[in-house]
Design a protein around this motif. Structure first.
Motif, short mmCIF file in Angstrom:
data_model
loop_
_atom_site.label_atom_id
_atom_site.label_comp_id
_atom_site.label_asym_id
_atom_site.label_seq_id
_atom_site.Cartn_x
_atom_site.Cartn_y
_atom_site.Cartn_z
N GLU A 1 1.11 -5.90 11.23
CA GLU A 1 -0.16 -5.22 11.51
C GLU A 1 -0.22 -3.85 10.84
O GLU A 1 -1.27 -3.45 10.33
CB GLU A 1 -0.35 -5.08 13.01
CG GLU A 1 -0.64 -6.40 13.73
CD GLU A 1 -0.70 -6.25 15.23
OE1 GLU A 1 -1.09 -7.22 15.90
OE2 GLU A 1 -0.33 -5.16 15.74
N GLU B 1 -0.77 -4.30 7.06
CA GLU B 1 -2.15 -4.72 6.80
C GLU B 1 -3.12 -3.56 7.00
O GLU B 1 -4.08 -3.38 6.22
CB GLU B 1 -2.52 -5.88 7.72
CG GLU B 1 -3.90 -6.46 7.50
CD GLU B 1 -4.12 -7.02 6.10
OE1 GLU B 1 -5.29 -7.10 5.67
OE2 GLU B 1 -3.11 -7.38 5.44
N PHE B 2 -2.88 -2.76 8.02
CA PHE B 2 -3.73 -1.59 8.26
C PHE B 2 -3.66 -0.63 7.07
O PHE B 2 -4.70 -0.15 6.58
CB PHE B 2 -3.26 -0.88 9.54
CG PHE B 2 -4.07 0.34 9.91
CD1 PHE B 2 -5.16 0.24 10.75
CD2 PHE B 2 -3.73 1.60 9.41
CE1 PHE B 2 -5.91 1.36 11.09
CE2 PHE B 2 -4.47 2.73 9.75
CZ PHE B 2 -5.56 2.60 10.59
N ASP B 3 -2.47 -0.36 6.58
CA ASP B 3 -2.31 0.56 5.44
C ASP B 3 -3.02 0.02 4.20
O ASP B 3 -3.65 0.79 3.45
CB ASP B 3 -0.83 0.76 5.14
CG ASP B 3 -0.14 1.66 6.16
OD1 ASP B 3 -0.82 2.12 7.09
OD2 ASP B 3 1.08 1.88 6.03
N ARG B 4 -2.89 -1.27 3.95
CA ARG B 4 -3.54 -1.86 2.77
C ARG B 4 -5.06 -1.69 2.84
O ARG B 4 -5.71 -1.35 1.85
CB ARG B 4 -3.19 -3.34 2.66
CG ARG B 4 -1.75 -3.62 2.23
CD ARG B 4 -1.58 -5.09 1.86
NE ARG B 4 -0.20 -5.45 1.66
CZ ARG B 4 0.47 -5.24 0.52
NH1 ARG B 4 -0.14 -4.66 -0.50
NH2 ARG B 4 1.73 -5.62 0.41
N LYS B 5 -5.62 -1.92 4.01
CA LYS B 5 -7.07 -1.80 4.16
C LYS B 5 -7.52 -0.36 4.01
O LYS B 5 -8.59 -0.09 3.42
CB LYS B 5 -7.50 -2.36 5.52
CG LYS B 5 -7.41 -3.88 5.62
CD LYS B 5 -7.91 -4.37 6.97
CE LYS B 5 -7.88 -5.89 7.04
NZ LYS B 5 -8.35 -6.39 8.36
N VAL B 6 -6.75 0.57 4.53
CA VAL B 6 -7.11 1.99 4.43
C VAL B 6 -7.06 2.46 2.98
O VAL B 6 -7.98 3.11 2.48
CB VAL B 6 -6.19 2.86 5.31
CG1 VAL B 6 -6.36 4.34 4.99
CG2 VAL B 6 -6.50 2.61 6.79
N ASN C 1 -6.94 0.51 0.18
CA ASN C 1 -7.94 -0.31 -0.53
C ASN C 1 -7.92 -0.06 -2.04
O ASN C 1 -8.95 0.18 -2.68
CB ASN C 1 -9.34 -0.02 0.03
CG ASN C 1 -10.37 -1.05 -0.44
OD1 ASN C 1 -10.01 -2.20 -0.73
ND2 ASN C 1 -11.62 -0.64 -0.54
#
Length: 515
Positions: A384, A387-392, A394
């Motif tokens: 999680e 995935e959070f870091d990747r979305k932030v 971007n």
């Protein structure tokens, strides 16, 4: 239509006022009737015939233990000769333990120690008390008030590296078992003592091997108690009493290596974006977008229960908030996010620990790298967080590589439905009768990471008082423990062992955990 508008507004205002009145009534009732989670067991007193005093002989053993320079520097790099001398000292200092037919002693991974004290009832699952032999290195030795490996007694305090991390618990456990066996008492339940020799460098050669050994023997442990959070004095806002913080979980961690590769060149002909600039923007996004605040998520984990279990002893404003976290958790979460010490309990944290780029003042670097250190909240996971870091961020130009990671620990049972937690609470309040006991979690890690497969009930607690001014001493300058605190440590472990002779059963206290 316009003629009816005042009437509509009046109804809206009345509805809003009624809602506020209902909410206010609920808040007042819950604040007034919120249950207490505390108990009042018989106090351990100086006059008790089984009280263990911190006499000259016991203090001498403890101060001698501090004098062994059992430093762990990095994984696989320590002080083997000092560890060997220390383990020999332990053997010689506790003759009853080492001469008892009830005790089996194993040396694990060359230096770690595992003791088994056989109980009289083989049908009962054993339990385990853990600590470690090693300490962290010394810094700024010239600034210590007493030499860091002297064990010097000064103004009622014993100074030295290891006094609170964690030779106090190691020696306290041994003193308690020595005392019990010397009185001719055989515990009903089998007890393990596990002392790793490299906890400060993740326990890879010590506790890990102990855990594997016990697993190979097929052992299932009733509960495990290791070093952890203390009895806090002035550490919980709104509470004037001491608060015994029992960690029922630990944060996980994730270290990410971020890399950006772009075309470099001479500084006289720069492109619109550089590797350094791209990575800097990515890091800025991470720092500007913290992970979710678990208080604001209306969580029911240890971060919430930590406050609810002491709510009845708080001053009125704090009591109102903590008795009604169903309503005020976003506000509490916002307050917690304002300080690094409390923010660590509210969420997964993000720390930029390294940033490397550039080789020459007039050359555009083709590569920029950074290391991010996350400490993962028990309600989250490694996947999680990534995935959070990747979305932030971007940005596909920022490449992720995992350096090291560990999932958060499972959360151990706590509260009135957990006999082991309630027994631990009873023992704490025998030694600290005025203290409040509450569950929490650790933001750091202990050797218990290597024992997860052995037990579902793992607790981390240090039975000594720590004030805000003491916090910098942990791994820092002038580490020390008071003689009174060390005396309490010995008696805590003694009472815990004695209490474990009692049946483990659920005891009701007239309140419900489901609020």
């Amino acid at each position: 239509m316009w003629k009816s508008l005042p009437r509509v507004l009046s109804l809206v205002v009345r509805g809003f006022a009624l809602t506020l009145a209902v909410l206010a009534t609920i808040v007042v009732i819950r604040t007034a009737t919120f249950p207490s989670y505390q108990t009042s067991p018989p106090e351990c007193k100086l006059t008790d015939p089984d009280f263990i005093p911190a006499d000259q002989e016991r203090l001498s053993r403890f101060t001698s233990a501090i004098q062994f320079r059992t430093v762990s520097y990095e994984r696989g790099v320590g002080t083997p000769q000092e560890l060997a001398r220390f383990t020999q000292f332990i053997r010689e200092s506790f003759p009853t333990i080492h001469g008892s037919p009830l005790v089996r002693r194993d040396v694990v991974g060359n230096y770690s120690l595992l003791y088994r004290v056989d109980g009289s009832d083989a049908s009962l699952k054993p339990y385990m008390l853990a600590s470690h032999l090693d300490v962290v290195p010394i810094t700024q030795e010239a600034n210590w008030e007493a030499p860091p490996f002297s064990g010097q007694l000064k103004d009622g305090y014993i100074y030295g590296r290891g006094t609170i991390d964690a030779k106090h618990s190691l020696m306290g456990c041994l003193e308690a078992v020595e005392f019990i066996l010397s009185r001719g008492h055989r515990p009903k339940r089998t007890l393990y003592l596990a002392f790793g020799h490299d906890e400060e460098t993740s326990g890879h050669f010590g506790a890990k091997v102990i855990g594997e050994m016990l697993a190979q023997r097929g052992e299932k442990i009733e509960f495990i108690l290791d070093e952890g959070t203390p009895v806090g004095e002035g550490l919980v806002p709104g509470v004037s009493k001491q608060v015994a913080l029992v960690s029922v979980a630990e944060k996980g961690f994730l270290q990410l290596h971020l890399t950006v590769n772009e075309e470099g060149g001479h500084a006289s002909m720069p492109r619109s974006e550089s590797a350094i600039g791209i990575l800097s923007k990515a890091i800025s996004k991470l720092e500007d977008s913290p992970h979710p605040n678990m208080f604001k998520m209306f969580g029911t984990g240890p971060e919430t229960r930590m406050l609810e279990y002491v709510a009845t002893e708080m001053t009125l404003p704090y009591r109102m908030l903590t008795s009604n976290l169903w309503l005020f958790s976003p506000l509490v979460g916002w307050v917690y996010s304002k300080k690094p010490q409390t923010n660590a309990f509210a969420r997964t944290t993000t720390a930029l620990t390294r940033f490397n780029a550039g080789v020459k003042d007039n050359v555009i670097s083709p590569e920029a790298t950074a290391v991010i250190d996350h400490r993962i909240h028990p309600s989250s996971s490694v996947e999680e967080v990534i995935e959070f870091d990747r979305k932030v961020i971007n940005d596909p130009r920022v490449k992720f590589n995992v350096i090291n990671n560990m999932e958060p620990s499972p959360t151990s049972p706590y509260g009135k439905d957990s006999p082991t937690y309630m027994l631990l609470q009873k023992t704490i309040q025998q030694i600290y009768p005025d203290a409040l006991v509450t569950p929490t979690f650790m933001v750091a890690n202990t050797d218990t990471r290597h024992y997860w497969s052995l037990s579902s009930a793992i607790y981390r607690f240090n039975p000594y008082v720590m004030t805000p001014s003491d916090l910098p001493r942990f791994h820092g300058l002038n580490e020390r423990i008071s003689v009174q605190n060390y005396e309490r440590v010995m008696n805590f472990y003694y009472h815990l062992i004695v209490n474990m002779d009692e049946p483990l059963e659920i005891k009701r206290h007239g309140h419900e955990d489901e609020l």
